[in-house]
Design a protein around this motif. Structure first.
Motif, PDB file in Angstrom:
ATOM      1  N   THR A   1     -39.898   6.887 -43.522  1.00 42.62           N
ATOM      2  CA  THR A   1     -39.668   5.716 -44.346  1.00 42.62           C
ATOM      3  C   THR A   1     -38.713   4.768 -43.636  1.00 42.62           C
ATOM      4  O   THR A   1     -37.637   5.170 -43.198  1.00 42.62           O
ATOM      5  N   PHE A   2     -39.160   3.514 -43.480  1.00 43.26           N
ATOM      6  CA  PHE A   2     -38.349   2.471 -42.870  1.00 43.26           C
ATOM      7  C   PHE A   2     -37.842   1.551 -43.978  1.00 43.26           C
ATOM      8  O   PHE A   2     -38.647   0.926 -44.679  1.00 43.26           O
ATOM      9  N   HIS A   3     -36.530   1.483 -44.139  1.00 41.15           N
ATOM     10  CA  HIS A   3     -35.878   0.705 -45.202  1.00 41.15           C
ATOM     11  C   HIS A   3     -36.671   0.785 -46.515  1.00 41.15           C
ATOM     12  O   HIS A   3     -36.949  -0.230 -47.161  1.00 41.15           O
TER      13      HIS A   3
ATOM     14  N   ILE B   1     -39.237  14.972 -42.764  1.00 38.94           N
ATOM     15  CA  ILE B   1     -39.108  13.574 -43.172  1.00 38.94           C
ATOM     16  C   ILE B   1     -38.123  12.868 -42.251  1.00 38.94           C
ATOM     17  O   ILE B   1     -37.062  13.408 -41.930  1.00 38.94           O
ATOM     18  N   ARG B   2     -38.473  11.661 -41.820  1.00 33.51           N
ATOM     19  CA  ARG B   2     -37.553  10.792 -41.095  1.00 33.51           C
ATOM     20  C   ARG B   2     -37.180   9.623 -42.008  1.00 33.51           C
ATOM     21  O   ARG B   2     -38.042   9.015 -42.634  1.00 33.51           O
ATOM     22  N   ILE B   3     -35.882   9.296 -42.049  1.00 35.16           N
ATOM     23  CA  ILE B   3     -35.398   8.190 -42.862  1.00 35.16           C
ATOM     24  C   ILE B   3     -34.670   7.205 -41.953  1.00 35.16           C
ATOM     25  O   ILE B   3     -33.724   7.582 -41.261  1.00 35.16           O
ATOM     26  N   TYR B   4     -35.127   5.937 -41.970  1.00 36.06           N
ATOM     27  CA  TYR B   4     -34.501   4.883 -41.168  1.00 36.06           C
ATOM     28  C   TYR B   4     -33.944   3.837 -42.139  1.00 36.06           C
ATOM     29  O   TYR B   4     -34.706   3.163 -42.850  1.00 36.06           O
ATOM     30  N   HIS B   5     -32.618   3.720 -42.160  1.00 32.51           N
ATOM     31  CA  HIS B   5     -31.951   2.943 -43.212  1.00 32.51           C
ATOM     32  C   HIS B   5     -30.943   1.974 -42.612  1.00 32.51           C
ATOM     33  O   HIS B   5     -30.245   2.314 -41.637  1.00 32.51           O
ATOM     34  N   GLY B   6     -30.862   0.796 -43.184  1.00 33.21           N
ATOM     35  CA  GLY B   6     -29.882  -0.186 -42.739  1.00 33.21           C
ATOM     36  C   GLY B   6     -28.550  -0.003 -43.443  1.00 33.21           C
ATOM     37  O   GLY B   6     -28.500   0.123 -44.670  1.00 33.21           O
ATOM     38  N   GLY B   7     -27.473   0.007 -42.674  1.00 24.66           N
ATOM     39  CA  GLY B   7     -26.158   0.194 -43.265  1.00 24.66           C
ATOM     40  C   GLY B   7     -25.761  -0.934 -44.198  1.00 24.66           C
ATOM     41  O   GLY B   7     -24.928  -0.745 -45.099  1.00 24.66           O
ATOM     42  N   ALA B   8     -26.345  -2.127 -44.008  1.00 23.99           N
ATOM     43  CA  ALA B   8     -26.048  -3.270 -44.862  1.00 23.99           C
ATOM     44  C   ALA B   8     -27.114  -3.490 -45.932  1.00 23.99           C
ATOM     45  O   ALA B   8     -27.102  -4.509 -46.626  1.00 23.99           O
TER      46      ALA B   8
ATOM     47  N   VAL C   1     -28.883   5.731 -39.748  1.00 17.55           N
ATOM     48  CA  VAL C   1     -28.354   4.525 -40.387  1.00 17.55           C
ATOM     49  C   VAL C   1     -27.920   3.561 -39.283  1.00 17.55           C
ATOM     50  O   VAL C   1     -27.216   3.962 -38.348  1.00 17.55           O
ATOM     51  N   TYR C   2     -28.324   2.301 -39.396  1.00 18.96           N
ATOM     52  CA  TYR C   2     -28.045   1.301 -38.372  1.00 18.96           C
ATOM     53  C   TYR C   2     -27.023   0.297 -38.905  1.00 18.96           C
ATOM     54  O   TYR C   2     -27.287  -0.427 -39.877  1.00 18.96           O
TER      55      TYR C   2
END
Length: 244
Positions: free
Chosen positions: A151-153, A171-178, A205-206
């Motif tokens: 899941t991307f954002h 599961i891969r999780i790609y999340h924005g810190g903001a 988390v980016y």
């Protein structure tokens, strides 16, 4: 690093492989997906679109995956020729499915069947924003033919009455810190839920990345976060995907 270099080059020049639309049905309804096949496939991916429906964005991602050696199929959850064009229309279409999880699952299973008919077998299911929430819906259902999820954002909230007790595929999780929707508190609760369920996962988390940080050309696009998440996703596919 080789994945990052390859991704940068493809973003600059565009993917060399171009897919094509595919009509399929679910019940009595017609849908139009998109398939891009690799020349020498080593795995498969099913993509789930954002809340504005299947657009050039998902098609471009499918082409990029095919260029990297993965057969890709982008599902259509709204119906053929249903392509919302405003925030209000986007919200209306997503709310139909958020409020009817059984239909959401049925449409995803129909998409997986259509993908298999095109040679996109045993896939990783990946989604963006709304599509990320749908990918997690499938993860909680855990169909045997799916090898993993990303899941991307995406939306991370778990509906009442559901859990990850059956979710065995990674599961891969790609999340924005903001990102403010879902925010970091929701992200933390979600990771805790996966821990308690014993579901295999990896979360990245980016820093400074807002919601929709992968959307090319938007004011929310963050090149570094997009490239790093895409590079890790390709590694995940190499580790997880058993082949076409």
């Amino acid at each position: 690093m080789k994945y990052l270099v390859a991704t940068t080059a493809m973003l600059a020049a565009g993917a060399a492989i171009a897919g094509e639309p595919v009509d399929y049905t679910s019940g009595e309804r017609e849908f139009e997906g998109y398939v891009a096949l690799a020349e020498e496939p080593r795995g498969s991916v099913v993509l789930v679109h954002d809340w504005d429906g299947l657009t050039d964005y998902e098609m471009r991602r499918a082409d990029m995956l095919a260029e990297q050696g993965y057969n890709a199929f982008a599902v259509d959850l709204y119906g053929k020729d249903v392509r919302p064009s405003s925030v209000e229309e986007n919200r209306a279409e997503t709310e139909k499915l958020y409020n009817d999880r059984e239909t959401m699952r049925d449409l995803m299973l129909a998409g997986l069947d259509a993908a298999a008919e095109q040679g996109v077998n045993a896939p990783v299911v990946a989604g963006y924003c709304f599509g990320g929430a749908v990918a997690l819906e499938v993860a909680r259902l855990q169909p045997d033919e799916v090898a993993g999820y990303a899941t991307f954002h995406g939306g991370l909230e778990t509906p009442d009455g559901q859990d990850y007790s059956a979710a065995e595929a990674p599961i891969r999780i790609y999340h924005g810190g903001a990102d403010t929707g879902p925010d970091m508190a929701t992200f933390a609760s979600f990771v805790t839920e996966l821990e308690e369920a014993g579901t295999p996962y990896k979360a990245e988390v980016y820093a400074g990345a807002p919601h929709a940080f992968t959307v090319f050309g938007s004011d929310r696009y963050r090149e570094d976060a997009d490239q790093r998440s895409w590079a890790d996703f390709l590694v995940f596919l190499g580790e997880t995907n058993p082949g076409p």
